[in-house]
Design a protein around this motif. Structure first.
Motif, PDB file in Angstrom:
ATOM      1  N   LYS A 305       0.839  -1.207   0.000  1.00 15.97           N
ATOM      2  CA  LYS A 305       0.000   0.000   0.000  1.00 15.97           C
ATOM      3  C   LYS A 305       0.875   1.258   0.000  1.00 15.97           C
ATOM      4  O   LYS A 305       0.568   2.242  -0.686  1.00 15.97           O
ATOM      5  CB  LYS A 305      -0.917  -0.025   1.218  1.00 15.97           C
ATOM      6  CG  LYS A 305      -2.000   1.038   1.204  1.00 15.97           C
ATOM      7  CD  LYS A 305      -2.964   0.872   2.368  1.00 15.97           C
ATOM      8  CE  LYS A 305      -3.674  -0.462   2.323  1.00 15.97           C
ATOM      9  NZ  LYS A 305      -4.724  -0.554   3.363  1.00 15.97           N
ATOM     10  N   VAL A 309       1.000   4.502  -2.611  1.00 18.91           N
ATOM     11  CA  VAL A 309       1.024   5.898  -2.168  1.00 18.91           C
ATOM     12  C   VAL A 309       2.212   6.625  -2.787  1.00 18.91           C
ATOM     13  O   VAL A 309       2.122   7.790  -3.196  1.00 18.91           O
ATOM     14  CB  VAL A 309       1.089   5.982  -0.615  1.00 18.91           C
ATOM     15  CG1 VAL A 309       1.338   7.427  -0.169  1.00 18.91           C
ATOM     16  CG2 VAL A 309      -0.195   5.455  -0.003  1.00 18.91           C
ATOM     17  N   TYR A 341      -1.742  -4.697  -5.653  1.00 25.22           N
ATOM     18  CA  TYR A 341      -2.513  -3.465  -5.516  1.00 25.22           C
ATOM     19  C   TYR A 341      -2.570  -2.799  -6.885  1.00 25.22           C
ATOM     20  O   TYR A 341      -1.559  -2.730  -7.604  1.00 25.22           O
ATOM     21  CB  TYR A 341      -1.872  -2.521  -4.496  1.00 25.22           C
ATOM     22  CG  TYR A 341      -2.278  -2.806  -3.068  1.00 25.22           C
ATOM     23  CD1 TYR A 341      -3.152  -1.959  -2.393  1.00 25.22           C
ATOM     24  CD2 TYR A 341      -1.801  -3.926  -2.409  1.00 25.22           C
ATOM     25  CE1 TYR A 341      -3.535  -2.222  -1.085  1.00 25.22           C
ATOM     26  CE2 TYR A 341      -2.173  -4.199  -1.102  1.00 25.22           C
ATOM     27  CZ  TYR A 341      -3.047  -3.339  -0.443  1.00 25.22           C
ATOM     28  OH  TYR A 341      -3.428  -3.615   0.852  1.00 25.22           O
ATOM     29  N   LYS A 472     -13.434  -0.625   1.354  1.00 24.93           N
ATOM     30  CA  LYS A 472     -14.188   0.627   1.246  1.00 24.93           C
ATOM     31  C   LYS A 472     -15.686   0.344   1.387  1.00 24.93           C
ATOM     32  O   LYS A 472     -16.180  -0.707   0.958  1.00 24.93           O
ATOM     33  CB  LYS A 472     -13.912   1.265  -0.114  1.00 24.93           C
ATOM     34  CG  LYS A 472     -14.200   2.759  -0.186  1.00 24.93           C
ATOM     35  CD  LYS A 472     -13.763   3.308  -1.537  1.00 24.93           C
ATOM     36  CE  LYS A 472     -13.894   4.823  -1.589  1.00 24.93           C
ATOM     37  NZ  LYS A 472     -12.863   5.511  -0.788  1.00 24.93           N
ATOM     38  N   GLU A 499     -10.171  -0.636  -1.929  1.00 24.73           N
ATOM     39  CA  GLU A 499      -9.459  -0.249  -0.708  1.00 24.73           C
ATOM     40  C   GLU A 499     -10.045   1.022  -0.080  1.00 24.73           C
ATOM     41  O   GLU A 499     -10.377   1.982  -0.789  1.00 24.73           O
ATOM     42  CB  GLU A 499      -7.980   0.009  -1.023  1.00 24.73           C
ATOM     43  CG  GLU A 499      -7.141  -1.238  -1.112  1.00 24.73           C
ATOM     44  CD  GLU A 499      -6.867  -1.853   0.251  1.00 24.73           C
ATOM     45  OE1 GLU A 499      -6.639  -1.095   1.222  1.00 24.73           O
ATOM     46  OE2 GLU A 499      -6.874  -3.092   0.337  1.00 24.73           O
ATOM     47  N   ASN A 501      -9.524   4.364   1.471  1.00 20.43           N
ATOM     48  CA  ASN A 501      -8.393   5.290   1.375  1.00 20.43           C
ATOM     49  C   ASN A 501      -8.614   6.586   2.154  1.00 20.43           C
ATOM     50  O   ASN A 501      -7.822   7.525   2.024  1.00 20.43           O
ATOM     51  CB  ASN A 501      -8.050   5.593  -0.080  1.00 20.43           C
ATOM     52  CG  ASN A 501      -9.188   6.252  -0.831  1.00 20.43           C
ATOM     53  OD1 ASN A 501     -10.332   6.200  -0.393  1.00 20.43           O
ATOM     54  ND2 ASN A 501      -8.878   6.864  -1.962  1.00 20.43           N
ATOM     55  N   ASP A 502      -9.681   6.643   2.949  1.00 18.98           N
ATOM     56  CA  ASP A 502      -9.912   7.783   3.831  1.00 18.98           C
ATOM     57  C   ASP A 502      -9.224   7.484   5.163  1.00 18.98           C
ATOM     58  O   ASP A 502      -9.648   6.596   5.911  1.00 18.98           O
ATOM     59  CB  ASP A 502     -11.407   7.982   4.039  1.00 18.98           C
ATOM     60  CG  ASP A 502     -11.728   9.218   4.890  1.00 18.98           C
ATOM     61  OD1 ASP A 502     -10.863   9.620   5.703  1.00 18.98           O
ATOM     62  OD2 ASP A 502     -12.840   9.745   4.760  1.00 18.98           O
ATOM     63  N   GLN A 506     -10.518   4.998   8.217  1.00 22.41           N
ATOM     64  CA  GLN A 506      -9.710   3.812   8.512  1.00 22.41           C
ATOM     65  C   GLN A 506      -9.302   3.790   9.981  1.00 22.41           C
ATOM     66  O   GLN A 506      -9.386   2.765  10.652  1.00 22.41           O
ATOM     67  CB  GLN A 506      -8.469   3.807   7.620  1.00 22.41           C
ATOM     68  CG  GLN A 506      -7.669   2.523   7.693  1.00 22.41           C
ATOM     69  CD  GLN A 506      -8.364   1.389   6.973  1.00 22.41           C
ATOM     70  OE1 GLN A 506      -8.124   1.146   5.817  1.00 22.41           O
ATOM     71  NE2 GLN A 506      -9.255   0.705   7.657  1.00 22.41           N
ATOM     72  N   THR A 529      -0.254   2.082   8.327  1.00 24.17           N
ATOM     73  CA  THR A 529      -1.232   2.163   7.250  1.00 24.17           C
ATOM     74  C   THR A 529      -1.910   3.519   7.250  1.00 24.17           C
ATOM     75  O   THR A 529      -2.004   4.202   6.219  1.00 24.17           O
ATOM     76  CB  THR A 529      -2.280   1.045   7.412  1.00 24.17           C
ATOM     77  OG1 THR A 529      -1.638  -0.213   7.321  1.00 24.17           O
ATOM     78  CG2 THR A 529      -3.339   1.151   6.336  1.00 24.17           C
ATOM     79  N   LEU A 533      -1.826   6.622   4.486  1.00 19.47           N
ATOM     80  CA  LEU A 533      -3.045   7.127   3.862  1.00 19.47           C
ATOM     81  C   LEU A 533      -3.149   8.647   3.984  1.00 19.47           C
ATOM     82  O   LEU A 533      -3.760   9.315   3.129  1.00 19.47           O
ATOM     83  CB  LEU A 533      -4.277   6.469   4.502  1.00 19.47           C
ATOM     84  CG  LEU A 533      -4.458   4.967   4.302  1.00 19.47           C
ATOM     85  CD1 LEU A 533      -5.781   4.508   4.904  1.00 19.47           C
ATOM     86  CD2 LEU A 533      -4.401   4.590   2.835  1.00 19.47           C
ATOM     87  N   LEU A 537      -3.758   8.082  -0.764  1.00 18.33           N
ATOM     88  CA  LEU A 537      -3.782   6.836  -1.538  1.00 18.33           C
ATOM     89  C   LEU A 537      -4.815   6.994  -2.633  1.00 18.33           C
ATOM     90  O   LEU A 537      -5.992   7.283  -2.363  1.00 18.33           O
ATOM     91  CB  LEU A 537      -4.146   5.648  -0.639  1.00 18.33           C
ATOM     92  CG  LEU A 537      -4.375   4.303  -1.343  1.00 18.33           C
ATOM     93  CD1 LEU A 537      -3.059   3.755  -1.884  1.00 18.33           C
ATOM     94  CD2 LEU A 537      -5.016   3.288  -0.392  1.00 18.33           C
ATOM     95  N   SER A 540      -8.053   2.689  -5.188  1.00 23.46           N
ATOM     96  CA  SER A 540      -7.279   1.475  -5.503  1.00 23.46           C
ATOM     97  C   SER A 540      -8.074   0.228  -5.147  1.00 23.46           C
ATOM     98  O   SER A 540      -9.058   0.272  -4.396  1.00 23.46           O
ATOM     99  CB  SER A 540      -5.951   1.461  -4.736  1.00 23.46           C
ATOM    100  OG  SER A 540      -5.172   2.591  -5.049  1.00 23.46           O
TER     101      SER A 540
END
Length: 879
Positions: A305, A309, A341, A472, A499, A501-502, A506, A529, A533, A537, A540
């Motif tokens: 991940k 990024v 990914y 997500k 995924e 990505n917030d 998360q 992680t 993010l 990110l 994805s």
């Protein structure tokens, strides 16, 4: 080391190599080539140790004569397969004497027609060709020719220089020069001998997508095949093809992703965090220089991940992950996954890509979208799995509601939903071990209703948020996520998601799961992680596939051990006093664990007890006998247990057989055959890595002064009374290596440990009580202690049940200096809770420094595929 009395035929251990039945010989009318002489049969007069010593002596003689038995180099001009492809078209009777070819390979069979003419089968790379060794074409003189070829043994690696020719339709190489390149010093463990060339029968040769042919294996013992893979590859052509197929699967996946502009990367295997689900137990190690604890990764997500990024939009890794959990048919401590990914994609793209990749792999390997696998249904020989795209897709909640005809609460995190799911599980008798979280309950319902319908590839999709916090939120279904699992043949093959990505969302999900008292531990505790993010990110998708299971599917393999070159297994402890074994064991740890299974009395299930033992992780398992009332099938099942073990038969194991018969095999005979060397009655079994030996007492003992089954013992063991019995036990102990400690295993304990009703061998069925111990065992122990320097840390037995006839419980441990007397007869040893599954009793004995340091009566719960500790009762602790 083992004594073989009368008609008792002890089964071979994986390293004691022998035939189970003679190899059939062709009749005298059979034309050339003559009958095959396999190494094992041609040297049947020698046991494995004698054969090894004979071969070493021959090599020593060669070296003394100035001959190098292991040449540095042999120039090979073509492979056996190339030789066949080049010259198969020769006419019958055609010989190319001007063409010299050099081949190398392993001799699988040797067929002498006379001292001047011999035929060999040379195997190389899975192909076979016949070698004709004839004095007329050889460079050797006749006497030298005969002497040399008499020294060539089956399974030697040889080099042959000669010319191609075909006689009687058989392509052969006619040797001019013949050299042994490497010598096979061991007897091959060929337990069943199929008909000649059965592995090369073109109608039965295995190809990917078809069912396997294990009945054709020259080596069929699974424990030997997995722990000594070189023998499996050497003897079983199909095994070699299985691993080639696995390699092709990985190669195709790598090419497929490379063609989509993915970049293959490597990420750390060791880190301060495992990198996967918190519920996954990781292996822990220590870095000396940094003085820090490190974990073996359970998943590579966190690093992949971060690479996305950083701007690498498509990355993948094919590599090892590690899980410090159970070992079974689908799980190994180290396993291989493909994880990728893909930026600017979602889970819909992944499902399309999955269909394309898997259908193409199957088509390339098999020529069709359909593969055949073995069937667990006795009415079906095989099942067919269809990979034709598109694959079936079902929604978790919608499909569950169809099956149950119920409406599942939308807020699955609520108490109302939790109670609802518990009620549904109860209604449909779906078992779930605590904690009864909504996530666990839902998982069990999905397994019960949905996964069972997934024979052909099926996407089960849109899982609840509480189960997969990294995915997500679903764009149109509140409370669900854009996450899927692909099931094939009712087991998950791969998974993928859009995924999350917030970073704020998360972080909240991680925090909520960690604070939840009902948390299933499914959250991934990865601060790294969330930090990554926060730098951004892109939208994805991530995808992961278990390569081992895919290899199992396309090769029709019943267990993961079939598709791993070197699967994790318990060490094979061959009984031996060989000095090399002793020296190698000196470096082994003196701490180890023994699990004792007391009198089973029919309460044994190989599947459940194996799972419980995998949970307890013993180095050795001991059985005190009384398996059942001469229950041969149960003992046969125990013999299949994949742990080092020792056992002794009790009085119930000779329930019907009172005397020995030469005319037919009785129940005792069959039990002894199945147990083989594991049965230690009047014998000993050495475990060099543990530096301990197990010595057995008198078989069939029922305690007290009675010499139970006297005629049977007289015929089998030549023992007439208690004095002779004590001498037999004593002599068995003297056969153990001097540096080993001794564990005595008997069905009943020795006399002299007390005469009260609750004493360890006390009579509890008579008002006057009394000592019901064996006098012969007591005499042998006394003689050993007085005349030898052996350390005897443990004497273990059963027979006298823990629950007393008159009520209450028996004392299960007695001490005499450094020697512990342990009664392991917990009867009944299995409980059947109303919630389902079983709870099984074991006595766990931990050793350190040659002493018993801890003894625990342990009850292990088995429900479905899950093992857990139900209860423990500490019986002894050295502290």
């Amino acid at each position: 080391m083992k004594n073989h009395y009368h008609a008792v035929t002890h089964a071979s251990s994986p390293l004691v190599l022998q035939h189970r039945r003679p190899i059939p010989r062709p009749s005298a009318a059979t034309p050339l080539p003559p009958p095959t002489m396999h190494l094992s049969s041609s040297h049947s007069s020698l046991n494995s140790k004698q054969y090894y010593e004979s071969r070493v002596k021959f090599l020593d003689a060669q070296k003394a004569a100035g001959i190098n038995p292991y040449p540095h180099k042999f120039n090979v001009t073509m492979t056996v397969a190339d030789f066949i492809g080049t010259y198969e078209g020769l006419d019958n009777g055609e010989y190319l004497e001007d063409v010299l070819v050099s081949l190398a390979g392993r001799v699988r069979s040797k067929r002498p027609s006379s001292s001047k003419l011999l035929f060999y089968d040379l195997y190389g790379g899975g192909a076979k060709v016949q070698v004709v060794a004839d004095t007329r074409s050889s460079e050797l003189e006749e006497a030298e020719f005969s002497k040399f070829h008499s020294s060539v043994k089956c399974f030697d690696i040889v080099g042959v220089i000669g010319f191609p020719g075909k006689k009687r339709g058989m392509l052969s190489i006619f040797s001019k020069s013949f050299v042994v390149l490497s010598h096979c010093l061991r007897v091959m463990p060929i337990q069943e001998q199929p008909s000649e060339n059965v592995n090369l029968n073109k109608s039965q040769v295995w190809v990917p997508g078809n069912t396997r042919n294990p009945d054709l294996y020259l080596l069929d013992d699974e424990e030997t095949r997995y722990s000594m893979r070189f023998l499996d590859l050497m003897l079983n052509d199909e095994a070699r093809e299985v691993f080639k197929t696995r390699s092709k699967v990985i190669t195709y996946m790598r090419t497929f992703l490379d063609n989509l502009n993915f970049l293959e990367v490597e990420t750390p295997i060791m880190n301060m965090i495992p990198g996967g689900a918190a519920s996954a137990r990781s292996f822990v190690t220590h870095h000396n220089e940094l003085n820090m604890k490190l974990c073996m990764r359970t998943a590579p997500d966190v690093y992949l991940k971060q690479l996305v990024v950083g701007g690498l939009d498509r990355v993948y890794e094919i590599g090892k992950q590690f899980s410090n959990e159970a070992i079974d048919q689908r799980r190994n401590p180290e396993f291989t996954t493909c994880k990728f990914y893909m930026a600017y994609s979602d889970y819909n793209d992944l499902m399309w890509l999955t269909e394309k990749m898997l259908s193409e792999i199957v088509k390339v390997l098999t020529g069709s979208f359909i593969i055949k696998c073995h069937s667990n249904d006795p009415d079906k020989e095989f099942i067919e799995i269809d990979f034709t795209p598109p694959f079936r897709r079902i929604n978790v909640i919608d499909e569950l509601e169809k099956f149950t005809q119920l409406s599942i609460p939308q807020d699955l995190a609520s108490e109302e939903a939790n109670k609802f799911l518990m009620d549904v599980c109860s209604k449909y008798d779906v078992k779930c071990l605590p904690p009864l979280t909504s996530a666990r309950l839902l998982h069990k319902l999905v397994g019960h209703f949905l996964e069972e319908t997934c024979l052909n590839p099926t996407f089960i999709m849109d899982y609840p948020e509480m189960i997969h916090p990294l995915a997500k939120c679903h764009r149109s279904k509140p409370g669900l996520t854009e996450y899927f699992k692909l099931f094939v043949n009712k087991n998950v093959l791969c998974n993928g998601c859009t995924e999350a990505n917030d970073p704020m969302v998360q972080h909240r999900r991680f925090t909520d799961q960690l604070k939840d008292p009902q948390s299933d531990g499914g959250a991934v505790v990865l601060d790294e992680t969330c930090t990554a993010l926060e730098y951004g990110l892109p939208p994805s998708a991530s995808w992961e596939l278990g390569i081992d299971y895919l290899a199992m599917l396309v090769t029709d393999s019943r267990s993961i051990q079939e598709v791993l070159f070197f699967p994790a297994m318990k060490p094979l402890f061959e009984p031996s006093t060989d000095e090399s074994h002793c020296s190698s064991s000196s470096s082994m740890s003196s701490s180890f664990r023994i699990v004792v299974i007391g009198d089973t009395h029919e309460e044994w299930t190989l599947e459940h007890d194996s799972k419980a033992l995998q949970f307890l992780q013993p180095d050795l398992v001991l059985f005190t006998g009384d398996f059942g009332n001469e229950n041969v099938e149960l003992v046969k099942s125990i013999a299949k247990l994949n742990f080092p073990k020792g056992a002794i038969l009790g009085n119930h194991d000779a329930w019907s057989t009172s005397k020995f018969s030469n005319k037919e095999k009785d129940g005792v005979q069959l039990q002894l055959e199945y147990l083989g060397e594991a049965h230690v009655g009047y014998d000993c079994l050495d475990f060099p890595p543990l530096k301990h030996s197990v010595v057995g007492g008198r078989p069939f003992s029922c305690g007290g002064d009675q010499f139970f089954r006297k005629k049977l013992i007289m015929a089998r063991y030549g023992v007439h009374n208690m004095e002779e019995s004590a001498e037999q036990i004593y002599k068995a102990a003297l056969r153990t290596p001097k540096e080993n400690s001794i564990i005595l295993l008997s069905h009943n304990g020795p006399r002299g440990l007390g005469s009260g009703k609750d004493d360890i061998c006390g009579i509890d069925w008579k008002p006057e009580a009394g000592d019901h111990g064996d006098s012969d065992l007591a005499q042998a122990i006394l003689q050993l202690k007085e005349t030898t320097n052996y350390n005897i840390p443990l004497i273990v037995f059963g027979h006298m049940h823990k629950e007393l006839f008159c009520g209450g419980s028996r004392k299960m441990i007695a001490m005499d200096g450094e020697t512990m007397y342990l009664n392991a007869a917990i009867v009944p040893r299995v409980k059947y809770p109303s919630s389902g599954g079983t709870i099984r009793a074991f006595t766990v004995v931990d050793f350190s420094g040659g002493k018993v340091v801890r003894v625990v009566e342990t009850w292990v719960s088995i429900l479905d595929d899950e093992s857990s500790l139900e209860e423990e009762h500490l019986l002894f602790c050295s502290n």
